[in-house]
Design a protein around this motif. Structure first.
Motif, short mmCIF file in Angstrom:
data_model
loop_
_atom_site.label_atom_id
_atom_site.label_comp_id
_atom_site.label_asym_id
_atom_site.label_seq_id
_atom_site.Cartn_x
_atom_site.Cartn_y
_atom_site.Cartn_z
N LEU A 192 -7.99 -3.39 10.85
CA LEU A 192 -7.84 -4.55 9.97
C LEU A 192 -6.49 -5.22 10.12
CD1 LEU A 192 -9.36 -3.02 6.69
CD2 LEU A 192 -10.49 -4.57 8.28
N ASN A 193 -5.67 -4.67 11.03
CA ASN A 193 -4.32 -5.20 11.24
C ASN A 193 -3.49 -5.14 9.94
OD1 ASN A 193 -2.24 -6.25 12.83
ND2 ASN A 193 -2.77 -8.37 12.35
N LEU A 194 -3.61 -3.99 9.26
CA LEU A 194 -2.85 -3.75 8.04
C LEU A 194 -2.02 -2.49 8.22
CD1 LEU A 194 -5.72 -4.32 5.42
CD2 LEU A 194 -3.85 -5.92 5.92
N SER A 195 -1.10 -2.27 7.32
CA SER A 195 -0.34 -1.02 7.35
C SER A 195 -1.14 0.09 6.69
CB SER A 195 0.99 -1.19 6.61
OG SER A 195 0.77 -1.34 5.22
N ALA A 196 -0.86 1.34 7.06
CA ALA A 196 -1.55 2.48 6.46
C ALA A 196 -1.27 2.55 4.97
CB ALA A 196 -1.10 3.78 7.14
N SER A 197 -0.06 2.15 4.56
CA SER A 197 0.29 2.15 3.15
C SER A 197 -0.57 1.17 2.36
CB SER A 197 1.77 1.78 2.99
OG SER A 197 2.12 1.64 1.63
N THR A 198 -0.81 -0.01 2.95
CA THR A 198 -1.65 -1.01 2.27
C THR A 198 -3.08 -0.52 2.13
OG1 THR A 198 -0.31 -2.85 3.09
CG2 THR A 198 -2.55 -3.37 2.41
N VAL A 199 -3.59 0.11 3.18
CA VAL A 199 -4.96 0.65 3.15
C VAL A 199 -5.07 1.73 2.07
CG1 VAL A 199 -6.67 1.98 4.43
CG2 VAL A 199 -5.48 0.07 5.53
N SER A 200 -4.07 2.62 2.01
CA SER A 200 -4.08 3.69 1.02
C SER A 200 -4.09 3.12 -0.39
CB SER A 200 -2.86 4.59 1.21
OG SER A 200 -2.81 5.58 0.21
N LYS A 201 -3.25 2.14 -0.64
CA LYS A 201 -3.19 1.52 -1.97
C LYS A 201 -4.49 0.80 -2.31
CE LYS A 201 1.85 0.88 -2.11
NZ LYS A 201 2.96 -0.10 -2.14
N ALA A 202 -5.08 0.16 -1.31
CA ALA A 202 -6.34 -0.56 -1.53
C ALA A 202 -7.46 0.41 -1.91
CB ALA A 202 -6.71 -1.36 -0.29
N LEU A 203 -7.52 1.55 -1.22
CA LEU A 203 -8.56 2.55 -1.50
C LEU A 203 -8.38 3.18 -2.87
CD1 LEU A 203 -8.83 4.33 1.98
CD2 LEU A 203 -10.55 2.86 0.89
N ASN A 204 -7.13 3.18 -3.35
CA ASN A 204 -6.86 3.72 -4.69
C ASN A 204 -6.80 2.62 -5.74
OD1 ASN A 204 -6.23 6.78 -4.56
ND2 ASN A 204 -5.18 5.96 -2.77
N ASN A 205 -7.29 1.42 -5.37
CA ASN A 205 -7.40 0.28 -6.30
C ASN A 205 -6.08 -0.06 -6.98
OD1 ASN A 205 -10.23 -0.27 -5.97
ND2 ASN A 205 -10.64 1.62 -7.09
N SER A 206 -5.00 -0.03 -6.21
CA SER A 206 -3.69 -0.39 -6.74
C SER A 206 -3.65 -1.86 -7.13
CB SER A 206 -2.61 -0.11 -5.69
OG SER A 206 -1.37 -0.67 -6.09
N PRO A 207 -3.04 -2.19 -8.27
CA PRO A 207 -2.92 -3.59 -8.70
C PRO A 207 -2.01 -4.40 -7.78
CG PRO A 207 -1.66 -2.15 -10.15
CD PRO A 207 -2.48 -1.26 -9.28
N GLU A 208 -1.27 -3.71 -6.91
CA GLU A 208 -0.39 -4.41 -5.97
C GLU A 208 -1.17 -5.12 -4.86
OE1 GLU A 208 2.66 -1.86 -4.40
OE2 GLU A 208 2.70 -0.64 -6.23
N ILE A 209 -2.42 -4.71 -4.67
CA ILE A 209 -3.23 -5.24 -3.56
C ILE A 209 -4.24 -6.25 -4.08
CG2 ILE A 209 -4.69 -4.61 -1.61
CD1 ILE A 209 -1.84 -3.45 -1.53
N SER A 210 -4.42 -7.34 -3.35
CA SER A 210 -5.35 -8.39 -3.77
C SER A 210 -6.79 -7.90 -3.70
CB SER A 210 -5.19 -9.62 -2.87
OG SER A 210 -5.67 -9.35 -1.57
N GLN A 211 -7.66 -8.53 -4.49
CA GLN A 211 -9.07 -8.15 -4.51
C GLN A 211 -9.72 -8.37 -3.15
OE1 GLN A 211 -10.75 -6.57 -6.90
NE2 GLN A 211 -8.85 -6.51 -8.09
N ASN A 212 -9.32 -9.42 -2.45
CA ASN A 212 -9.89 -9.71 -1.14
C ASN A 212 -9.56 -8.60 -0.15
OD1 ASN A 212 -11.21 -11.45 0.85
ND2 ASN A 212 -9.15 -11.70 1.72
#
Length: 325
Positions: free
Chosen positions: A14-34
């Motif tokens: 997805l051309n993302l960082s591993a940290s962003t993916v981890s936060k997205a999978l844990n539904n972090s509010p820091e990550i956009s819904q898209n």
């Protein structure tokens, strides 16, 4: 052997960082819904399975909940379990089920195994034997390990945690009054297989109902009797025309005593506070009451997950439900 998919694999695709993916999978509010949607879709497509051990080492929640039931022979507990499973599944939590079989020692073993399995919290309806022994250290220790604890159905004032129960004293009072209104003049109550808290609530509800009515006191504690003074002798001597019973098996035994009649020479009306299994409920004349197993299970699961996710105030919460009569 097929290689396991990692967070890094998803991140690179997805051309993302591993940290962003981890936060997205844990539904972090820091990550956009898209972004969350893209990550979850990619994880599902690649059949990604989180490494629970690695999450624990990093201090993450495991999103796993332990459930300890005293039995699954009762429709109440199967209803509660089905509701818990539905709620946890909707929020992507894992469920680990243990059955104590009403044994204190088995319950202690179940709780210890669940804590060792690194569950985020435990939902439990304690065994009758646990209340008889008045030993609750295995439950209070759950919170010492920073795990959430929710008691349902059978609750104790000795444990400071979230609790869900039925308004048992009001339930008994309403049933006695209903039977009296239906013309029954000698309404008895047989207490058996109960923890102390439930016993006291049933006793309170019963005496609230019969006070100032002129009805005789027909409250019988089957657990405290010795010798020949059994529930059979109680029924034969006192001749109640209606009986409220706590335990489904005892209710069925009473129903089988076809020789027992009330003073009106009619069969004794039997009401059971606990739901039996489906076969028992469909094959007898007993009126089984509902203690809202599904609702207790639903609230227990939601309360547990909200507690785990830090969505509640620190003070324990308590829900007392009305009976679905």
């Amino acid at each position: 052997m097929k290689k396991s998919i990692t967070l890094r694999d998803i991140a690179e695709s997805l051309n993302l960082s591993a940290s962003t993916v981890s936060k997205a999978l844990n539904n972090s509010p820091e990550i956009s819904q898209n972004t969350k949607k893209r990550v979850h879709e990619a994880a599902a497509l690649k059949h990604y399975i989180p490494n629970v051990s690695a999450q624990i080492l990093k201090g993450y929640k495991t999103k796993s909940i332990g459930v300890v039931m005293p039995t699954l022979d009762s429709k109440f507990y199967t209803d509660a379990l089905n509701a818990i499973e539905q709620q946890t599944d909707d929020r992507n939590y894992r469920l680990i089920l243990c059955i104590s079989n009403e044994s204190y020692h088995k319950e202690v073993s179940c709780v210890n195994k669940l804590v060792q399995s690194q569950v985020d919290g435990i939902i439990i309806s304690p065994a009758v034997e646990t209340y008889q022994k008045k030993k609750f250290s295995h439950l209070t220790s759950v919170q010492d390990f920073k795990k959430a604890l929710v008691l349902f159905d059978r609750i104790s004032n000795n444990i400071d945690c979230d609790k869900i129960s039925i308004n048992l004293d009001l339930m008994v009072e309403q049933q006695v009054l209903k039977l009296q209104k239906d013309g029954y003049k000698r309404v008895g109550f047989i207490a058996s297989c109960m923890d102390e808290d439930a016993f006291n609530k049933c006793k309170t509800g019963y005496y609230n109902a019969i006070q100032n009515t002129g009805q005789p006191d027909l409250f019988f504690n089957a657990e405290a009797t010795t010798g020949s003074k059994s529930y059979k002798h109680f029924i034969q001597e006192e001749l109640p025309d209606a009986l409220i019973v706590c335990d489904a098996l005892l209710a069925l035994k009473i129903e089988e005593l076809s020789s027992i009649r009330s003073k009106r020479n009619k069969e004794v009306e039997v009401v059971c506070l606990n739901q039996g299994n489906t076969l028992q409920m469909s094959s007898s004349k007993i009126r089984f009451l509902s203690q809202n197993g599904s609702e207790q299970g639903k609230i227990s699961a939601d309360l547990m997950m909200d507690r785990v996710e830090g969505l509640l105030f620190p003070e324990p919460m308590q829900f007392v439900l009305e009976s679905a009569v």
